[in-house]
Scaffold this motif. Structure first.
Motif, PDB file in Angstrom:
ATOM      1  N   ASP A  80     -42.603 -26.796 -87.274  1.00  0.00           N
ATOM      2  CA  ASP A  80     -41.935 -27.781 -88.122  1.00  0.00           C
ATOM      3  C   ASP A  80     -40.797 -27.181 -88.941  1.00  0.00           C
ATOM      4  N   GLY A 115     -39.726 -28.545 -94.089  1.00  0.00           N
ATOM      5  CA  GLY A 115     -39.136 -27.771 -93.013  1.00  0.00           C
ATOM      6  C   GLY A 115     -38.395 -26.529 -93.477  1.00  0.00           C
ATOM      7  N   ASN A 157     -48.621 -33.224 -85.110  1.00  0.00           N
ATOM      8  CA  ASN A 157     -48.568 -32.500 -86.361  1.00  0.00           C
ATOM      9  C   ASN A 157     -49.923 -31.903 -86.609  1.00  0.00           C
ATOM     10  N   SER A 207     -44.869 -34.477 -92.253  1.00  0.00           N
ATOM     11  CA  SER A 207     -44.222 -35.157 -91.147  1.00  0.00           C
ATOM     12  C   SER A 207     -43.670 -36.503 -91.581  1.00  0.00           C
ATOM     13  N   SER A 254     -40.604 -35.841 -93.338  1.00  0.00           N
ATOM     14  CA  SER A 254     -39.590 -35.365 -92.408  1.00  0.00           C
ATOM     15  C   SER A 254     -39.035 -36.511 -91.593  1.00  0.00           C
TER      16      SER A 254
END
Length: 313
Positions: free
Chosen positions: A64, A98, A210, A217, A220
């Motif tokens: 990630d 990230g 994930n 996530s 993101s």
DNA sequence: AAGTACATCAACCGCGGAGTT
DNA sequence: AAACTCCGCGGTTGATGTACT
């Protein structure tokens, strides 16, 4: 007290990681998961110390990891968080999905630190690296994607060593999405990591793999979809959280439909009062409380709210 | 083209905290 | 409570790339 001396052992590899080592480490972690770093190298068959493996995984191999340019929004958030938290890079990195603490630390030391010290320099720090003899700013990385080699993994002729060079391709173009509610192939479109894989935005709703980092996530996803826009809205959807959890959370649930278009307040007056009272370990957060990106930074930038809030934790 | 200076960033190092025995 | 192990953090270093002369 018993300090680990793993890195002092002789016979262990040091320095840059090879592609083979990366592969071995990645595959081992895929099979067995993270953690138990001390025993990991032995079990995985790597001649590295556990610390080195951990660092390599966290800063580079983790799936990630977002590589490439720090966006202006991210930059602004880093500055404000640093103002609030100081050199607590891991905490700051926790707010930037990230991004790794090492990356943010390096970015600060090479770009933002100078920018802050020299406030006359305006604009994105990444554009202020060099000045030519006329005093005009010249970006050292001023390459467009057209200038990028077709494959960043291709070693230069003079470098046939298996050692992996971990430079990420940087993107100097900015894509403005005229239709902010449509999925956008944003900056990641032109990011390329050194493993040669282009990273594409996932389609909305695509539940990508994930490994337990669902909140990350979620964030993101939104960041991916609306990355260039500074007004994406993030929605708390929780009944009770601790301050520490809140600080270390990634503002998981997203619900743009309920977004307050003003987006001026992250927390209710009642909540802020609660926070400022001090001595509380937990706060009650109303469900669907709306957070907007700028509000977060404004809150963190505030004279009292953010700092008090953090002190409370 | 070669040499030099500077920027970047992956990796290392040492320390402290948390957890375990 | 003390001794110990493990993990994570922040500071620093050094190899490499790029711009400039």
């Amino acid at each position: 007290m018993g300090r680990s001396a793993c890195c002092a052992k002789e016979g262990l590899n040091r320095g840059a990681w090879t592609a083979h080592e990366d592969k071995v480490l990645s595959e081992y972690i895929k099979l067995h998961g993270e953690g138990r770093w001390r025993n990991l190298p032995k079990k995985a068959g790597l001649k590295r110390c556990g610390k080195s493996c951990r660092l390599r995984w966290l800063n580079y191999l983790r799936p990630d990891i977002k590589r490439g340019n720090i966006s202006p929004d991210e930059e602004e958030l880093i500055i404000r968080l640093h103002k609030l938290l100081g050199n607590r890079w891991s905490l700051i990195a926790g707010r930037l999905p990230g991004r790794t603490d090492n990356e943010i630390k390096n970015y600060w030391n090479t770009n933002l630190g100078k920018k802050i010290r020299d406030p006359q320099q305006q604009g994105s720090a990444s554009n202020l690296k060099h000045h030519n003899k006329n005093g005009e700013p010249v970006s050292k990385k001023a390459k467009t994607m057209e200038d990028m080699p077709p494959n960043m993994t291709s070693p230069s002729p003079s470098k046939v060593s298996p050692v992996v060079r971990t430079k990420a391709a940087k993107c100097t173009k900015v894509f403005i999405n005229p239709h902010p509610h449509k999925p956008l192939l944003s900056h990641q479109h032109c990011e390329e990591n050194n493993r040669g894989g282009l990273m594409f935005d996932r389609p909305a709703g695509d539940d990508h793999t994930n490994n337990g980092s669902s909140s990350l996530s979620s964030f993101s996803n939104i960041a991916d979809q609306e990355n260039s826009s500074s007004d994406f809205l993030v929605d708390f959807d929780m009944n009770e959280i601790s301050l520490a959890s809140l600080l270390n959370s990634d503002f998981p649930a997203i619900n743009c439909d309920n977004a307050d278009q003003n987006g001026d307040n992250i927390f209710s007056e009642e909540m802020l009062q609660h926070l400022n009272d001090g001595g509380h370990d937990c706060v009650q957060v109303q469900p669907n409380l709306v957070l907007n990106f700028h509000s977060l930074t404004s809150f963190l930038d505030g004279d009292q709210g953010g700092e008090e809030w953090l002190r409370g934790s």
